[in-house]
Write an enzyme that holds these catalytic residues in place. Structure first.
Site, PDB file in Angstrom:
ATOM      1  N   GLU A  82      18.148 -21.564 -65.976  1.00 47.76           N
ATOM      2  CA  GLU A  82      16.970 -21.536 -65.101  1.00 47.76           C
ATOM      3  C   GLU A  82      16.095 -22.775 -65.347  1.00 47.76           C
ATOM      4  O   GLU A  82      15.575 -23.377 -64.404  1.00 47.76           O
ATOM      5  CB  GLU A  82      16.194 -20.230 -65.348  1.00 47.76           C
ATOM      6  CG  GLU A  82      14.875 -20.092 -64.624  1.00 47.76           C
ATOM      7  CD  GLU A  82      14.968 -20.192 -63.101  1.00 47.76           C
ATOM      8  OE1 GLU A  82      16.076 -20.182 -62.541  1.00 47.76           O
ATOM      9  OE2 GLU A  82      13.903 -20.323 -62.477  1.00 47.76           O
ATOM     10  N   TRP A 135      14.774 -26.685 -40.129  1.00 44.64           N
ATOM     11  CA  TRP A 135      15.434 -27.206 -41.324  1.00 44.64           C
ATOM     12  C   TRP A 135      16.848 -27.566 -40.852  1.00 44.64           C
ATOM     13  O   TRP A 135      17.636 -26.690 -40.507  1.00 44.64           O
ATOM     14  CB  TRP A 135      15.462 -26.144 -42.416  1.00 44.64           C
ATOM     15  CG  TRP A 135      15.992 -26.601 -43.733  1.00 44.64           C
ATOM     16  CD1 TRP A 135      15.315 -27.289 -44.700  1.00 44.64           C
ATOM     17  CD2 TRP A 135      17.311 -26.388 -44.254  1.00 44.64           C
ATOM     18  NE1 TRP A 135      16.117 -27.517 -45.779  1.00 44.64           N
ATOM     19  CE2 TRP A 135      17.353 -26.979 -45.532  1.00 44.64           C
ATOM     20  CE3 TRP A 135      18.457 -25.765 -43.767  1.00 44.64           C
ATOM     21  CZ2 TRP A 135      18.493 -26.960 -46.323  1.00 44.64           C
ATOM     22  CZ3 TRP A 135      19.597 -25.738 -44.556  1.00 44.64           C
ATOM     23  CH2 TRP A 135      19.602 -26.335 -45.818  1.00 44.64           C
ATOM     24  N   CYS A 174      14.201 -22.559 -41.371  1.00 44.06           N
ATOM     25  CA  CYS A 174      13.524 -22.589 -40.074  1.00 44.06           C
ATOM     26  C   CYS A 174      12.527 -21.436 -39.950  1.00 44.06           C
ATOM     27  O   CYS A 174      12.726 -20.364 -40.522  1.00 44.06           O
ATOM     28  CB  CYS A 174      14.533 -22.454 -38.951  1.00 44.06           C
ATOM     29  SG  CYS A 174      15.825 -23.683 -39.009  1.00 44.06           S
ATOM     30  N   GLU A 201      15.496 -29.280 -59.464  1.00 42.91           N
ATOM     31  CA  GLU A 201      14.942 -28.923 -58.163  1.00 42.91           C
ATOM     32  C   GLU A 201      13.665 -29.703 -57.832  1.00 42.91           C
ATOM     33  O   GLU A 201      13.508 -30.180 -56.711  1.00 42.91           O
ATOM     34  CB  GLU A 201      14.631 -27.421 -58.209  1.00 42.91           C
ATOM     35  CG  GLU A 201      14.288 -26.769 -56.914  1.00 42.91           C
ATOM     36  CD  GLU A 201      14.097 -25.260 -57.094  1.00 42.91           C
ATOM     37  OE1 GLU A 201      13.844 -24.792 -58.225  1.00 42.91           O
ATOM     38  OE2 GLU A 201      14.181 -24.543 -56.085  1.00 42.91           O
ATOM     39  N   HIS A 234      33.109 -28.411 -76.854  1.00 46.78           N
ATOM     40  CA  HIS A 234      34.276 -28.353 -75.970  1.00 46.78           C
ATOM     41  C   HIS A 234      34.181 -29.356 -74.819  1.00 46.78           C
ATOM     42  O   HIS A 234      34.876 -29.215 -73.819  1.00 46.78           O
ATOM     43  CB  HIS A 234      34.455 -26.928 -75.438  1.00 46.78           C
ATOM     44  CG  HIS A 234      34.660 -25.931 -76.531  1.00 46.78           C
ATOM     45  ND1 HIS A 234      35.807 -25.886 -77.273  1.00 46.78           N
ATOM     46  CD2 HIS A 234      33.827 -24.997 -77.058  1.00 46.78           C
ATOM     47  CE1 HIS A 234      35.700 -24.938 -78.198  1.00 46.78           C
ATOM     48  NE2 HIS A 234      34.501 -24.389 -78.086  1.00 46.78           N
ATOM     49  N   ASN A 277      16.611 -19.645 -35.197  1.00 44.94           N
ATOM     50  CA  ASN A 277      16.936 -19.756 -36.637  1.00 44.94           C
ATOM     51  C   ASN A 277      18.371 -19.304 -36.827  1.00 44.94           C
ATOM     52  O   ASN A 277      18.794 -18.335 -36.188  1.00 44.94           O
ATOM     53  CB  ASN A 277      16.050 -18.826 -37.470  1.00 44.94           C
ATOM     54  CG  ASN A 277      14.616 -19.291 -37.543  1.00 44.94           C
ATOM     55  OD1 ASN A 277      14.274 -20.327 -37.008  1.00 44.94           O
ATOM     56  ND2 ASN A 277      13.783 -18.507 -38.204  1.00 44.94           N
ATOM     57  N   GLY A 278      19.096 -19.937 -37.748  1.00 47.51           N
ATOM     58  CA  GLY A 278      20.479 -19.524 -38.013  1.00 47.51           C
ATOM     59  C   GLY A 278      21.450 -20.585 -37.518  1.00 47.51           C
ATOM     60  O   GLY A 278      21.063 -21.741 -37.271  1.00 47.51           O
ATOM     61  N   ARG A 309       8.483 -22.456 -46.459  1.00 45.69           N
ATOM     62  CA  ARG A 309       9.918 -22.139 -46.405  1.00 45.69           C
ATOM     63  C   ARG A 309      10.780 -23.383 -46.398  1.00 45.69           C
ATOM     64  O   ARG A 309      11.981 -23.287 -46.637  1.00 45.69           O
ATOM     65  CB  ARG A 309      10.210 -21.317 -45.139  1.00 45.69           C
ATOM     66  CG  ARG A 309       9.533 -19.968 -45.141  1.00 45.69           C
ATOM     67  CD  ARG A 309       9.521 -19.368 -43.760  1.00 45.69           C
ATOM     68  NE  ARG A 309      10.847 -19.074 -43.291  1.00 45.69           N
ATOM     69  CZ  ARG A 309      11.417 -17.874 -43.330  1.00 45.69           C
ATOM     70  NH1 ARG A 309      10.761 -16.867 -43.835  1.00 45.69           N
ATOM     71  NH2 ARG A 309      12.623 -17.693 -42.879  1.00 45.69           N
ATOM     72  N   LYS A 351      15.169 -25.586 -62.544  1.00 40.58           N
ATOM     73  CA  LYS A 351      13.790 -25.976 -62.219  1.00 40.58           C
ATOM     74  C   LYS A 351      13.629 -27.488 -62.304  1.00 40.58           C
ATOM     75  O   LYS A 351      13.027 -28.107 -61.437  1.00 40.58           O
ATOM     76  CB  LYS A 351      12.781 -25.322 -63.184  1.00 40.58           C
ATOM     77  CG  LYS A 351      12.492 -23.876 -63.019  1.00 40.58           C
ATOM     78  CD  LYS A 351      11.663 -23.492 -61.813  1.00 40.58           C
ATOM     79  CE  LYS A 351      12.567 -23.159 -60.655  1.00 40.58           C
ATOM     80  NZ  LYS A 351      13.060 -21.799 -60.588  1.00 40.58           N
ATOM     81  N   LYS A 406      12.654 -22.504 -48.889  1.00 40.92           N
ATOM     82  CA  LYS A 406      12.248 -21.373 -49.725  1.00 40.92           C
ATOM     83  C   LYS A 406      13.147 -20.167 -49.471  1.00 40.92           C
ATOM     84  O   LYS A 406      13.523 -19.462 -50.392  1.00 40.92           O
ATOM     85  CB  LYS A 406      10.787 -21.026 -49.416  1.00 40.92           C
ATOM     86  CG  LYS A 406      10.236 -19.858 -50.206  1.00 40.92           C
ATOM     87  CD  LYS A 406      10.092 -20.214 -51.663  1.00 40.92           C
ATOM     88  CE  LYS A 406       9.586 -19.070 -52.512  1.00 40.92           C
ATOM     89  NZ  LYS A 406       9.841 -19.328 -53.945  1.00 40.92           N
TER      90      LYS A 406
HETATM   91  O1  M6R Z   1      14.924 -15.379 -52.092  1.00 43.44           O
HETATM   92  P1  M6R Z   1      16.047 -15.401 -53.106  1.00 43.44           P
HETATM   93  O2  M6R Z   1      15.590 -15.026 -54.462  1.00 43.44           O
HETATM   94  O3  M6R Z   1      17.230 -14.610 -52.663  1.00 43.44           O
HETATM   95  O4  M6R Z   1      16.490 -16.922 -53.158  1.00 43.44           O
HETATM   96  C1  M6R Z   1      17.598 -17.325 -53.906  1.00 43.44           C
HETATM   97  C2  M6R Z   1      17.545 -18.792 -54.193  1.00 43.44           C
HETATM   98  O5  M6R Z   1      17.583 -19.526 -52.992  1.00 43.44           O
HETATM   99  C3  M6R Z   1      16.282 -19.191 -54.960  1.00 43.44           C
HETATM  100  O6  M6R Z   1      16.159 -18.456 -56.128  1.00 43.44           O
HETATM  101  C4  M6R Z   1      16.326 -20.702 -55.322  1.00 43.44           C
HETATM  102  O7  M6R Z   1      17.351 -20.943 -56.217  1.00 43.44           O
HETATM  103  C5  M6R Z   1      14.970 -21.129 -55.881  1.00 43.44           C
HETATM  104  N1  M6R Z   1      14.376 -22.113 -55.025  1.00 43.44           N
HETATM  105  C6  M6R Z   1      15.029 -21.737 -57.217  1.00 43.44           C
HETATM  106  O8  M6R Z   1      13.769 -22.084 -57.683  1.00 43.44           O
END
Ligand code: M6R
Length: 609
Positions: free
Chosen positions: A482, A75, A2, A489, A505, A99-100, A27, A486, A604
């Protein structure tokens, strides 16, 4: 997640509010809304499901005059994404954005319903509007009503309230969700992120936990959690907002992938001598603290957690010190053993991730000798609340998928290894070797980015796949993780990462021609082991995509596509091998036609737990 923007001014503010929301779009959100009061006390509220553009079109079609207003991108947490659940919410005179999460909204809702309040949404936020409306009956002012109401909330909030019968001011409250006040000339502003306010001011005040503030055109008065009036520092921001300009790039993610050589150059700038890391790199008092550190505990989420996992290899093999890494959402709810002389290191792009922040706060009570954050956003909560901060200087990262923030975090963590290692047996020759390797990064990254067109071609083979496996060993295992994050995501292809030695395993059972296996294979001491794992896959009919050092001697054939990655120093190999995996996920997403910069369901900055 948000986003909030608010303004008290003499001029009409709706365009400032909508532009602020546009700047917070990155965000992640699902609906947007704005409410403005004019000097006669007329309130107009517009809300739309979908993008800020829908709201902007509505505003263009129906002028919304007035100098006091609040706006929000939502959001969804409580209640589906819809116009009726979008903020602002209204109760009588009161209009609110939030927000929250108000965790005790259930009992509050029941109590307010019993008093006759009618709920028009499924949100937790609506209880704020009704409760403040209720408190206003006896409190005497909006400020006093908000101060009484917030004492009844549990959970997290960054909230802004407006009383349409007195549009001379806004009242804001912060607990667990960031808010920043922006100072103009004869007008003042509020937002959840300074980026929203950069067109109107560069003078900011960051509210602290428990603060409640009253904002008029000419004044800002802040009260702490005990109701005492307090002064908070005003800072001049040099933050930049690049989001309006993708330049030659189709998406922010691609732009940010290509910005990595310059972002890393900025991260290195002024922090290394010819043979070591400079003492001041981690701030005042860092050298004294690092001399005492005997253990490092890293906490982070998502991509930032993966950089922490790489750092563990570095800190233990080069830094001469033990290191644990844990996902912040687990760490914060676990009673952990604090080793003597432990340093708590949080890693975060945004500096506002709720779980990481909660982990830091918990650690402060738990006996750590100090805290350091590796962060990309100056003035963020993690930066302000940690003893030491290392700014990654990646520049604003707009794409939800983290790219340049990750690789600059790794550079910061390599420098941390140097800074701590020099007190734990890292020799001068080793330090010099690491410094030379780090300095070679920008050029090596440029070279690696030239692989883009061959990776784009490779991506075509993924478009019809539903599952994939990523393999790595040692410090490349987190890089495989990672890469998998990606891909899932932004292309929505299910991707799992395994330490290659784990294949036999269990996951070997999954191997068939429809399950692409992506391997990261630098020429290091684990190469032979990795080659054996690759053969295990080939023997079972798997199709392999291997990103390999040219000296690793992998050959392309019918079941194995090999992309040769530039030969680099082992220290920087995790950073270099990240690039082809970022490019692969990007090009697969392009073929699949997904929303690369704002993938579905994601935000974000994750400011709720
Ligand atoms: O702002 P931060 O690095 O603390 O965020 C952590 C995760 O939410 C962030 O890295 C998320 O996994 C990414 N969108 C991945 O690409």
């Amino acid at each position: 997640m948000c986003g909030i923007v608010g303004a008290v001014a003499q001029r009409d503010v709706v365009d400032i509010l909508v532009e602020g929301l546009r700047r917070l779009e990155y965000r992640g959100y699902d609906s947007a809304g704005v409410a403005v009061v004019n000097s006669s006390g007329n309130l107009q509220r517009l809300r739309r499901l979908g993008k800020v553009k829908e709201l902007a079109d509505a505003v263009a079609a129906q002028p919304v005059p007035g100098g006091t207003g609040i706006a929000h991108t939502r959001w969804a947490t409580h209640g589906e994404p819809s116009e009726r659940n979008a903020h602002p919410h209204v109760s009588g005179k009161i209009t609110v954005v939030h927000n929250g999460i108000i965790e005790n909204h259930g009992p509050l809702r029941d109590a307010l319903k019993a008093k006759g309040y009618v709920f028009n949404s499924d949100t937790d936020t609506e209880v704020i509007a009704h409760l403040v409306e209720e408190e206003l009956k006896t409190a005497g002012s909006l400020l006093a009503a908000v101060q009484k109401a917030v004492k009844q909330f549990s959970g997290a909030y960054g909230t802004v309230l407006m009383d349409k019968t007195d549009p001379s001011h806004l009242v804001v409250a912060r607990s667990g969700s960031p808010l920043v006040i922006g100072f103009g000339i004869g007008e003042n502003f509020i937002a959840s992120d300074q980026l929203a306010l950069l067109p109107v001011t560069r003078r900011f005040m960051f509210l602290e936990e428990g603060d409640v503030a009253e904002i008029t055109r000419h004044s800002v008065t802040v009260y702490d959690k005990n109701g005492q009036q307090v002064e908070r520092a005003i800072t001049e921001s040099n933050a930049s907002y690049d989001a309006g300009d993708k330049g030659q790039y189709r998406h922010f993610m691609l732009k940010e992938i290509y910005e990595q050589p310059s972002a890393i150059n900025n991260t290195l700038e002024g922090r290394l001598s010819s043979d070591s890391v400079l003492d001041e790199t981690f701030g005042n008092g860092a050298a004294e603290l690092f001399q005492k550190v005997k253990h490092v505990q890293i906490v982070a989420c998502g991509t930032s957690y993966h950089s922490g996992m790489v750092a563990r290899y570095w800190l233990e093999s080069l830094g001469g010190i033990s290191c644990n890494v844990e996902i912040a959402s687990e760490f914060r709810y676990r009673k952990s053993f604090v080793q003597p002389n432990s340093l708590l290191v949080s890693i975060s792009q945004s500096g506002e991730t709720a779980d990481t922040l909660a982990a830091l706060r918990m650690a402060k009570e738990a006996g750590y000798i100090g805290s350091l954050t590796i962060c990309n956003v100056a003035g963020s909560s993690l930066v302000r609340e940690s003893d030491l901060a290392f700014m990654t200087r990646a520049g604003a990262e707009i794409g939800v998928a983290s790219t340049k923030a990750f690789t600059t975090q790794l550079v910061g963590l390599a420098m941390l290894t140097l800074a701590i290692g020099k007190y734990n047996g890292l020799t001068a020759a080793q330090q010099q070797d690491m410094v030379t390797a780090l300095k070679s990064l920008p050029a090596k990254l440029e070279e690696t980015l030239k692989l883009a067109s061959s990776i784009e071609t490779l991506a075509e083979e993924f478009a019809d796949k539903h599952h994939s496996l990523f393999l790595g060993r040692g410090d490349q295992y987190p890089i495989a993780m990672e890469g998998a994050l990606k891909l899932k995501e932004i292309s929505y292809i299910h991707a799992e990462a395994y330490a290659a030695g784990e294949l036999k395993h269990g996951p070997l059972a999954l191997i068939d021609a429809d399950m692409p296996i992506i391997v990261v294979a630098p020429n290091n001491e684990l190469l032979e082991k990795l080659q054996s794992n690759v053969e295990e896959v080939r023997a079972r009919g798997g199709i392999l995509y291997v990103f390999a050092d040219i000296d690793a001697h992998f050959k392309s054939d019918a079941t194995q596509r090999v992309v040769n990655v530039p030969h680099v120093h082992p220290l920087i190999a995790p950073i270099i091998y990240t690039i082809p995996l970022q490019l692969l996920s990007y090009y697969v997403a392009i073929i699949k036609g997904t929303d690369v910069d704002q993938p579905r369901n994601l935000a974000k900055s994750v400011t709720v737990e």
